[in-house]
Enzyme design. Structure first.
Site, short mmCIF file in Angstrom:
data_model
loop_
_atom_site.label_atom_id
_atom_site.label_comp_id
_atom_site.label_asym_id
_atom_site.label_seq_id
_atom_site.Cartn_x
_atom_site.Cartn_y
_atom_site.Cartn_z
N GLU A 80 48.32 20.29 29.06
CA GLU A 80 48.23 20.22 30.52
C GLU A 80 49.30 21.13 31.13
O GLU A 80 49.98 21.88 30.43
CB GLU A 80 48.43 18.77 30.98
N ASP B 53 57.45 16.58 37.19
CA ASP B 53 56.52 17.72 37.18
C ASP B 53 57.01 18.89 38.02
O ASP B 53 56.28 19.42 38.88
CB ASP B 53 55.14 17.28 37.67
#
Length: 516
Positions: free
Chosen positions: A188, A17
Site C-alpha cells: 500500500e 501516514d
C-alpha cells in the site's frame, strides 16, 4: 550547514501516514485523520526540525456520519503543480471483509489554507491514492488494489496506475498493474519519484503493525517492470528493542542537497501498546548504487537523528493547549464525523462554550464531542463545566476517548435520591462498567481533571478553586485506550438520551499540559 540532532517523533501523538512535500522554502506534512474532523491535518516547517499545525483541509466536503471506527479519511497525499495544491484522500465506508468500500477523491486549492475545490471522484478499487506529476506533463493516479478473492485477511494485491485527465477531471485509458508487491505482502501507500533516469516506487508493506516496512522498486519505464530493492529501506520488524516500532508508510523530500524520509512510527508504552497512536518521524537517506539507504548505515528507525540546517537550531516541542472560549474555537479541536455546528455555541454566554447535547459516546452519528490528541505519555487536562441535569439520561463532563468501544467518562448527571451528582463510566472493548460511586454536588458548576502518568490515569474534581482536588474512581490501567488506527483523545462532551438537543452545558475553559 549545521548538523542538528533531533528526537523522533517530530509529530507526536495521532499523526499517521505522513506525506511530505516542499513548496518554495516551506515543508508540508499531511497526515490521516480517520473519523475525526476537520480532516487531513497539515503541519508546516522551514527547517524539517520544528513543526507547526498549519491547517486542516477537509471540513464540509465529506460526510462521515455512520462510518465505522478506523475508517473514513485514510492516507492523504498533497502535491503541487501548475501553481496549485492537489490533495488526494480515501473515504473508507466499510472495512468488513472480504470487501473494502473505499472511495478516492481529488481536491485542489491555490493555497494550502484554501479555498479548496469540491471533491472530484476518481475510483474505488483501493485506498492510499497518490498523484504523480510526470516530467512530460501528464498526471497519473496510483492506488493500492484490493482483491476480495484472496484468501488472506489483508487483500492488498499490489499497485495500479492510470492516467488522470485534468481537463475532463476523470481517469482515462488503461489501468496498469505496475507492482505485485513482495513476500512481505499487504502492499500500500505508493509514491512515485523520478531520480537519475529511474522511476522509484516507494511502498509500505507488511501491514501497519510490527511488520511494517518501506519497500523500494525502480524502473526505466513508468509502467514497469519494476525491479525490487533486495533490502527493506526501513523497518523495525526485526528490532524488538527499538523504542520506535511499526515503522513504514514513507515519503521523500530534498533539502540543502540532502534527502529525507518522513515515515509512520509508534512508541509502544511498556513495549505493549501505542496509546499515543501512530506518529511521524524523519531520517536522512542517501543514494547508493542506484538505491536509497538510511544515512546512518542501518535500516531501522532512529529515535535520535540528524537534520542539516542553514544555522544552528534547537528542536522545540510544546504540546500545551489552552482554550478560554473567548472568540472562536481553536483549530486544535477535533470532532467525530461532523464539523462543529450550532451545537458548539460561543455567543449565548460570552467567555463560555455552550455545548448542546448529542448522542452517546458509542454513537457513530450525532456525537457532540470536542477533543484534542493525547501527545504525551504524561499529561494533565482540566475543564470547568456548569450543568444542571434534570434526569439520569443527561450527562456532561470530561472524557478519555479512543473510539466508541473504548473510553472513560466522568460526568455531571442527576440521581433521583441525591440530586446533582458526579459519576464515572468505562467501556473496554465494548464491555460497559458504571462505577458505583455517586458523589452529591452542592453546586451545578464543577472543575474536572484527569492526570495521566504513562499507563495509569486518575480523575479528580473540586467544586471551587480553593478546594483540594478529590479523586473519583480507581487508578485506571489505560492500555485499553490503545489500538486501531488512531490514538487516544481527551475532550469534553454533553449527552442527552431522553431527547435530541434536550439540554446543554457551559464550559469555562479547557487546558492540557504535557509533561513528557
Amino acid at each position: 550547514m549545521f548538523p542538528v540532532k533531533i528526537k523522533n517523533p517530530i509529530l507526536p501523538g495521532f499523526n499517521p501516514d505522513p506525506n511530505i512535500l516542499k513548496v518554495g522554502d516551506i515543508f508540508y506534512i499531511a497526515v490521516s485523520s480517520f473519523e475525526w474532523l476537520p480532516g487531513v491535518r497539515v503541519y508546516t516547517s522551514k527547517d524539517l526540525i520544528n513543526w507547526q499545525h498549519e491547517t486542516d483541509i477537509l471540513t464540509t466536503q465529506v460526510n462521515l456520519l455512520g462510518n465505522p471506527e478506523n475508517a473514513s479519511i485514510w492516507a492523504p497525499q498533497i502535491s503541487f503543480s501548475n501553481n496549485q495544491f492537489y490533495c488526494l484522500y480515501t473515504d473508507v465506508k466499510s472495512t468488513h471483509r472480504p470487501f473494502k468500500d473505499c472511495h478516492n477523491y481529488l481536491i485542489t486549492a491555490p493555497d494550502i489554507n484554501g479555498p479548496w475545490s469540491d471533491p472530484v471522484y476518481l475510483n474505488s478499487s483501493g485506498f492510499d491514492p497518490s498523484l504523480f506529476h510526470a516530467p512530460n506533463g501528464k498526471k497519473y493516479l496510483l492506488n493500492e488494489l484490493w482483491d476480495y478473492r484472496m484468501t488472506t485477511g489483508n487483500k492488498s494485491c499490489g499497485i495500479v496506475l492510470q492516467e488522470y485527465d485534468e481537463k475532463t477531471q476523470e481517469l482515462i485509458g488503461e489501468v496498469h498493474k505496475i507492482f505485485d508487491g513482495t513476500s512481505l505482502a499487504k502492499t500500500e501507500a505508493s509514491h512515485l519519484y523520478v531520480h537519475d533516469d529511474f522511476y522509484y516506487l516507494i511502498t509500505a508493506e507488511g501491514g501497519t503493525g510490527r511488520d511494517h516496512s518501506v519497500t523500494v522498486a525502480r524502473s526505466k519505464n513508468i509502467f514497469g517492470p519494476y525491479e525490487v530493492d533486495p533490502e527493506s529501506l526501513l523497518t523495525a520488524r526485526d528490532k524488538p528493542a527499538s523504542p520506535l516500532q511499526c515503522s513504514g508508510h514513507a515519503s521523500l523530500v530534498e533539502h540543502l542537497g540532502h534527502w529525507y524520509i518522513a515515515y509512520l512510527t509508534t512508541r509502544p508504552l511498556l513495549g505493549k501498546a501505542a496509546i499515543l497512536g501512530r506518529e511521524t518521524a524523519i531520517q536522512e537517506v542517501v543514494w547508493q548504487d542506484g538505491w536509497l539507504r538510511l544515512a546512518d548505515g542501518t535500516n531501522g528507525p532512529a529515535e535520535i537523528t540528524e537534520i542539516f540546517a542553514e544555522k544552528e537550531i534547537i528542536q522545540e516541542k510544546n504540546t500545551d493547549f489552552h482554550d478560554d472560549f473567548s472568540e472562536r474555537l481553536k483549530k486544535e479541536w477535533n470532532t467525530l464525523r461532523q464539523m462543529p455546528g450550532a451545537w458548539a455555541d460561543l455567543s449565548s454566554r460570552p467567555g463560555y462554550l455552550r455545548l448542546e447535547s448529542g448522542e452517546s459516546l458509542q454513537s457513530l452519528f450525532d456525537q457532540h464531542l470536542l477533543a484534542i490528541r493525547q501527545k504525551d505519555f504524561v499529561f494533565s487536562a482540566a475543564t470547568n463545566v456548569t450543568f444542571e441535569a434534570q434526569t439520569f439520561n443527561q450527562m456532561a463532563g470530561l472524557t478519555l476517548y479512543l473510539n466508541d468501544q473504548n473510553y472513560l467518562f466522568t460526568y455531571l448527571t442527576f440521581d433521583e435520591e441525591k440530586g446533582q451528582v458526579l459519576r464515572l463510566m468505562q467501556c473496554v472493548e465494548g464491555e460497559f462498567t458504571l462505577f458505583p460511586e455517586i458523589i452529591p454536588l452542592a453546586s451545578d458548576s464543577i472543575c474536572l481533571k484527569v492526570n495521566v502518568d504513562g499507563p495509569c490515569g486518575k480523575f479528580y474534581f473540586r467544586e471551587t478553586a480553593k478546594e483540594n482536588w478529590q479523586q473519583i474512581g480507581p487508578v485506571f490501567d489505560l492500555l485499553f485506550l490503545a489500538g486501531g488506527f488512531t490514538g487516544n483523545f481527551v475532550g469534553i462532551t454533553v449527552i442527552d438520551m431522553d431527547k435530541k438537543a434536550g439540554c446543554s452545558a457551559d464550559f469555562d475553559f479547557f487546558e492540557y499540559h504535557g509533561k513528557d
